[in-house]
Design an enzyme around this catalytic site. Structure first.
Site, PDB file in Angstrom:
ATOM      1  N   LYS A  23       0.828  -1.214   0.000  1.00 34.90           N
ATOM      2  CA  LYS A  23       0.000   0.000   0.000  1.00 34.90           C
ATOM      3  C   LYS A  23       0.866   1.271   0.000  1.00 34.90           C
ATOM      4  CE  LYS A  23      -3.583  -2.661   0.222  1.00 34.90           C
ATOM      5  NZ  LYS A  23      -2.911  -3.975   0.211  1.00 34.90           N
TER       6      LYS A  23
HETATM    7  C1  LIG Z   1      -9.686  -4.602  -0.825  1.00 33.88           C
HETATM    8  C2  LIG Z   1      -8.798  -5.175   0.234  1.00 33.88           C
HETATM    9  N1  LIG Z   1      -9.315  -5.481   1.440  1.00 33.88           N
HETATM   10  C3  LIG Z   1      -8.539  -5.976   2.419  1.00 33.88           C
HETATM   11  C4  LIG Z   1      -7.195  -6.184   2.244  1.00 33.88           C
HETATM   12  C5  LIG Z   1      -6.377  -6.788   3.348  1.00 33.88           C
HETATM   13  O1  LIG Z   1      -5.384  -5.916   3.840  1.00 33.88           O
HETATM   14  P1  LIG Z   1      -4.279  -6.456   4.851  1.00 33.88           P
HETATM   15  O2  LIG Z   1      -3.238  -7.156   4.045  1.00 33.88           O
HETATM   16  O3  LIG Z   1      -3.753  -5.217   5.531  1.00 33.88           O
HETATM   17  O4  LIG Z   1      -4.957  -7.356   5.809  1.00 33.88           O
HETATM   18  C6  LIG Z   1      -6.603  -5.876   1.007  1.00 33.88           C
HETATM   19  C7  LIG Z   1      -5.169  -6.101   0.766  1.00 33.88           C
HETATM   20  O5  LIG Z   1      -4.652  -5.957  -0.282  1.00 33.88           O
HETATM   21  C8  LIG Z   1      -7.430  -5.349  -0.028  1.00 33.88           C
HETATM   22  O6  LIG Z   1      -6.929  -5.041  -1.227  1.00 33.88           O
END
Ligand SMILES: Cc1ncc(COP(=O)(O)O)c(C=O)c1O
Length: 283
Positions: free
Chosen positions: A182
Site C-alpha cells: 500500500k
Molecule cells: C480490498 C482489500 N481489502 C482488504 C485487504 C487486506 O489488507 P491487509 O493485508 O492489511 O490485511 C486488502 C489487501 O490488499 C485489499 O486489497
C-alpha cells in the site's frame, strides 16, 4: 523485471537511535496514539474513533465483532475484491452476497444492489478499488434508505478523496491497510475508523481482549477486568513508530508514485492508439 511493489520505508537513522534510547529509558511517546491522531487529521474527522490494528483484515474482523455479525446475517459486497473483504464475516457465520462491479469504476454497481437486499441483509461493504471512491455516495444513500450498515473497505484508499471528502468517512466503519503493497506502509498494519457513535462504548473493550484496560491506563478504574467478548487488535510500538514516520511522508511518497505512474502512462499510451483496450478509468 518489474516488481509488483517496492516498500517505501525511509527512516532517518538518528530518529531510530532516539527511538531505541527512549525505549530503553521507558520514556517513549505513545506512537499508536500519535498515528491515530494524524490519521484522524488527514481524514478531517473530529468525532470518529480511529484505532490502529495489525492489518486491514483484522480491522474488518474488529468490525464484524463489534457490529455483532452472526449466522443469520448477509453482507453485500463486490464480487471483485480481495479475500479479506469476505473472510471476517464468513468467520462469524455470516453470508457474503456478491454483487457485480460497475465496469467503468470497478466499484460496486449501485444499480445491482437493491435486488440483492432481503430481510437478512445487515450491511453493504464498499471496496474503494485502487483508491477510487466513485459510486460511494449512491451506495451510502441505498444503505441509509434500507437501514443497513455501510462498511468501507478502504484498504487501498489512504489519502484518497471523493468530492473533496476523504474516503473512510462515508460509512459507519472504514478499514485501511498499511501492508507493504500500500502507499503508506509499515510492513503489516491497518486501522479501523468508527464513525457511528452507537458503537463507541464498545470500541476500547472489544479492541483489548474484552477488558477495560483502557480505563485502567487512564486511571479511571483501580483494576481492569474482563467485561465481554473481545480480541487483540493493538499494534506494537515498533510498528507504530515506523508507521508514524511513513504517515508524515505521505506527500513525498505520493508524488514519487505519481511521477512513476506518469512515466508508465507516457510509455504505454501508444498501445491504446494501437488498438489495445485497458479497463479502468486511468486512460
Ligand atoms: C480490498 C482489500 N481489502 C482488504 C485487504 C487486506 O489488507 P491487509 O493485508 O492489511 O490485511 C486488502 C489487501 O490488499 C485489499 O486489497
Amino acid at each position: 523485471m518489474i516488481h509488483f511493489n517496492r516498500n517505501h520505508i525511509n527512516i532517518n537513522p538518528i530518529k531510530y537511535d532516539q527511538f531505541i534510547k527512549k525505549r530503553n529509558e521507558n520514556s517513549l511517546p505513545n506512537y499508536s496514539q500519535k498515528c491515530e491522531e494524524l490519521i484522524a487529521k488527514k481524514l478531517s474527522v473530529k468525532k470518529s474513533i480511529v484505532k490502529l490494528t495489525n492489518s486491514c483484515t483484522s480491522a474488518l474482523e474488529f468490525v464484524s465483532q463489534i457490529a455483532d455479525f452472526g449466522v443469520n446475517d448477509e453482507i453485500i459486497m463486490p464480487s471483485f475484491t480481495f479475500v479479506s473483504s469476505a473472510n471476517p464475516f464468513v468467520l462469524r457465520g455470516s453470508t457474503p452476497v456478491f454483487v457485480d462491479v460497475d465496469k467503468e469504476t470497478m466499484n460496486l454497481d449501485p444499480k445491482k444492489i437493491e435486488s440483492a437486499i432481503n430481510n437478512k441483509t445487515k450491511a453493504i461493504l464498499f471496496v474503494h478499488y485502487a483508491g477510487f471512491g466513485q459510486n460511494i455516495e449512491e451506495v451510502a444513500a441505498i444503505a441509509k434508505k434500507n437501514n443497513l450498515l455501510l462498511i468501507e473497505d478502504a484498504a487501498q484508499a489512504i489519502g484518497s478523496f471523493y468530492n473533496k471528502r476523504a474516503l473512510g468517512t462515508f460509512g459507519d466503519f472504514a478499514c485501511f491497510s498499511f501492508h507493504s503493497t500500500k502507499n503508506i506502509s509499515c510492513g503489516e498494519g491497518g486501522c479501523v475508523v468508527v464513525n457511528n457513535r452507537k458503537y463507541f462504548n464498545k470500541v476500547n473493550i472489544v479492541y483489548d481482549k474484552g477488558t477495560n484496560r483502557d480505563s485502567f491506563f487512564k486511571g479511571e478504574v483501580r483494576k481492569y477486568q474482563w467485561l465481554s467478548k473481545g480480541s487483540s487488535y493493538p499494534v506494537s510500538e515498533y510498528t507504530s513508530f515506523f508507521l508514524y514516520n511513513e504517515l508524515l511522508q505521505e506527500k513525498n511518497i505520493n508524488s514519487k508514485r505519481r511521477a512513476i505512474w506518469n512515466q508508465y502512462y507516457k510509455s504505454l499510451k501508444k498501445l491504446k492508439t494501437d488498438g489495445f483496450t485497458f479497463h479502468n478509468m486511468i486512460f
